[in-house]
Design an enzyme around this catalytic site. Structure first.
Site, PDB file in Angstrom:
ATOM      1  N   GLY A 156       0.819  -1.202   0.000  1.00 42.89           N
ATOM      2  CA  GLY A 156       0.000   0.000   0.000  1.00 42.89           C
ATOM      3  C   GLY A 156       0.850   1.249   0.000  1.00 42.89           C
ATOM      4  N   GLY A 158       0.312   5.843  -0.317  1.00 44.54           N
ATOM      5  CA  GLY A 158      -0.577   6.980  -0.474  1.00 44.54           C
ATOM      6  C   GLY A 158       0.002   8.196   0.203  1.00 44.54           C
ATOM      7  CB  VAL A 162       5.579   3.379   1.476  1.00 45.22           C
ATOM      8  CG1 VAL A 162       5.737   2.022   0.802  1.00 45.22           C
ATOM      9  CG2 VAL A 162       5.682   4.493   0.441  1.00 45.22           C
ATOM     10  CB  VAL A 163       1.870  -0.206   4.146  1.00 44.52           C
ATOM     11  CG1 VAL A 163       1.801  -1.429   5.072  1.00 44.52           C
ATOM     12  CG2 VAL A 163       1.263   1.006   4.833  1.00 44.52           C
ATOM     13  CG  ASP A 275     -12.030   7.430  10.177  1.00 41.61           C
ATOM     14  OD1 ASP A 275     -13.058   7.571   9.479  1.00 41.61           O
ATOM     15  OD2 ASP A 275     -10.890   7.415   9.693  1.00 41.61           O
TER      16      ASP A 275
END
EC number: 2.7.11.24
Length: 529
Positions: A156, A158, A162-163, A275
């Site tokens: 992932g 965004g 970063v993952v 959330d």
């Protein structure tokens, strides 16, 4: 004598006439005979003409056959050309696919070779090099981790960072490592990072994601990027809902039960998640669910200003009191979000897909019915109150008709979660005790958090250096071997009194005092030994 003469003459005239007639007949016969001769000659002419016509027809037919043969040959040639072109195109496509496959294989091989060159498999017994750092480049960003972790792939990326998935070579576990680049450049995002780290470090629950490590920088001065190591999960609930994977009532029941079980632990610590949405619910292949992303969480009894007005929750899962700016909101906002997610599981699409605030509240009222006048009076904004009154009396939609295949107990639970009035919604404990979870509910296996949270730093105007100090302080909790570890201060420790702090500078001084006291205690203990 005259008459006789006349008679004779008359006879003569008659004979002459007869003779003349005879001559005329003979002439006619001659003409007729001449015509007969013409008639007798026409069959030969007709035969010749017929033969000529037959020859012409045969020639025309032959020409037509030849033309058809030419057309057939041309069509066959065109077909052959098309087949040749198709074969050439297929061959070209196959060549392109083969080239792409070769390139992918080469790329994978290069990546594997690079990984092998950069990070050879660590020895099984010697862990002396585990603290040595190694760098990768992932989506243009340098990803630096200790050799203890073997990076597998990027899962992932965004605006948040970063993952990557990785293997912990010390424990053998699969983990996820999130890099937050330039973590201290945006104070709002930095505060969110501090909040999430602080909460997740203290929460220990099966249905909450846990932080396993925060990677230590070479020095505090070089502390610019934050690396958070957590459990690795297979997917999230959003991916499951939007997939063709069938979802039975047992699936829905188990997922919602785990949401509530984890939420009970959060609420028992006096914390609101704020959330909850499908993408923040991580799932493993064995259907284990874990709640993540507590960056927007707050303590319910917070007294600082701006608590109610700050952006909270993704719009589709936002409770009416949040959209309409009620004077106060409670843990019931999380129950509303769970109800929206529950409906999405039943219908395989979001229940309230509002395009903006007005559209969102309109969809809500058109579905759950118009609120009472008492509920409307709780809305702080006069324009919002008038807008709802102008909608008239909206009837409630029958959820049993909306979800005809749903378990009746599921429909009842859903309705009790989606009341407009938050005080009428089920609490998390009441929801867990609902008949829908009869086969799962066990109060002794639904643990609560043993201490309440009090995040007083939410009220302070923290600067960059102090936020950096606080996150560095949280990092030390994961590195007891670090020489500075004794300086670690638990911000949630009752002995660490923050109630008198009025500014970030006072907080910084208090941290330093706490660390000096701990340092003195350590030195005194060393002298005694």
């Amino acid at each position: 004598m005259e008459p006789e003469f006349d008679h004779f003459q008359s006879q003569m005239d008659s004979d002459n006439t007869h003779q003349s007639t005879m001559f005329n007949v003979q002439d006619n016969n001659a003409i007729l005979m001449s015509g007969m001769e013409n008639v007798l000659q026409s069959p030969r002419q007709l035969q010749a003409a017929a033969q000529a016509q037959q020859q012409a027809a045969a020639q025309a037919q032959q020409q037509q056959v030849q033309a058809q043969q030419v057309q057939a040959q041309q069509a066959q040639q065109q077909q052959q050309q098309q087949q040749n072109q198709q074969q050439q195109q297929q061959q070209q496509n196959q060549q392109n696919q083969q080239q792409q496959q070769n390139q992918q294989q080469q790329s994978q091989q290069m990546t594997q070779q690079q990984l092998q060159q950069l990070m050879p498999p660590p020895p099984t017994s010697d862990t002396s090099n585990f603290n040595d750092n190694i760098s990768y480049f992932v989506y243009g960003s340098q990803f630096t981790v200790p050799r203890r972790y073997s990076i597998v792939k990027c899962i992932g990326h965004g605006a948040y960072g970063v993952v990557c998935s990785a293997k912990d070579n010390l424990t053998g576990e699969k983990v996820a490592i999130k890099k937050i680049s330039k973590a201290f450049d945006n104070l709002k995002d930095t505060k969110r990072t501090l909040r999430e780290i602080h909460l997740l470090r203290h929460f220990k629950h099966e249905n909450l994601i846990s932080i396993k490590d925060i990677l230590k920088p070479n020095s505090k001065e070089q502390f610019e990027d934050v690396y958070i190591v957590s459990e690795l999960m297979d997917t999230d609930l959003h991916q499951i809902i939007t997939s063709p994977q069938p979802l039975s009532d047992d699936h829905c029941q188990y997922f919602v039960y785990q949401m509530l079980r984890g939420l009970k632990h959060i609420h028992s610590a006096n914390v609101l998640h704020r959330d909850l949405k499908p993408s923040n619910l991580l799932i493993n292949e064995d259907c284990l669910l874990k709640i993540c992303d507590l960056g927007l969480a707050r303590v319910e009894d917070a007294t600082h200003q701006g608590f109610m007005t700050e952006y909270v929750a993704t719009r589709w899962y936002r409770a009416p009191e949040v959209i309409l700016s009620w004077n106060k909101y409670t843990k019931a906002i999380d129950i509303w979000s769970v109800g929206c997610i529950f409906a999405e599981l039943l219908g395989r699409k979001p229940l309230f897909q509002g395009k903006d605030y007005i559209h969102q509240i309109t969809l809500i009222i058109e579905t759950i019915g118009s609120p009472s006048e008492e509920d409307i009076c709780n809305i702080a904004n006069e324009q919002a109150r008038q807008f709802i009154r102008n909608m008239g009396n909206q009837p409630k939609v029958n959820f049993a008709n909306m979800f005809p295949k749903a378990n009746p107990d599921a429909i009842d639970l859903l309705e009790r979660m989606l009341y407009f009035d938050p005080s009428k919604r089920l609490t998390v404990e009441e929801a867990l005790a609902h008949p829908y979870f009869q086969s799962l509910h066990d109060p002794s296996d639904e643990p609560i958090c043993l201490h309440k949270f009090s995040l007083n730093f939410e009220a302070w105007d923290l600067n960059r250096d102090l936020l950096k100090e606080l996150i560095y302080n949280e990092m030390l909790a994961y590195h007891p071997e670090d020489p500075q570890a004794p300086y670690y201060t638990d911000l949630n420790n009752p002995n660490f009194n923050l109630s008198r702090i009025q500014s970030s500078s006072e907080l910084f001084n208090l941290l330093q005092q706490q660390k000096q006291q701990i340092h003195q205690q350590v030195n005194q203990q060393s002298i005694k030994n």
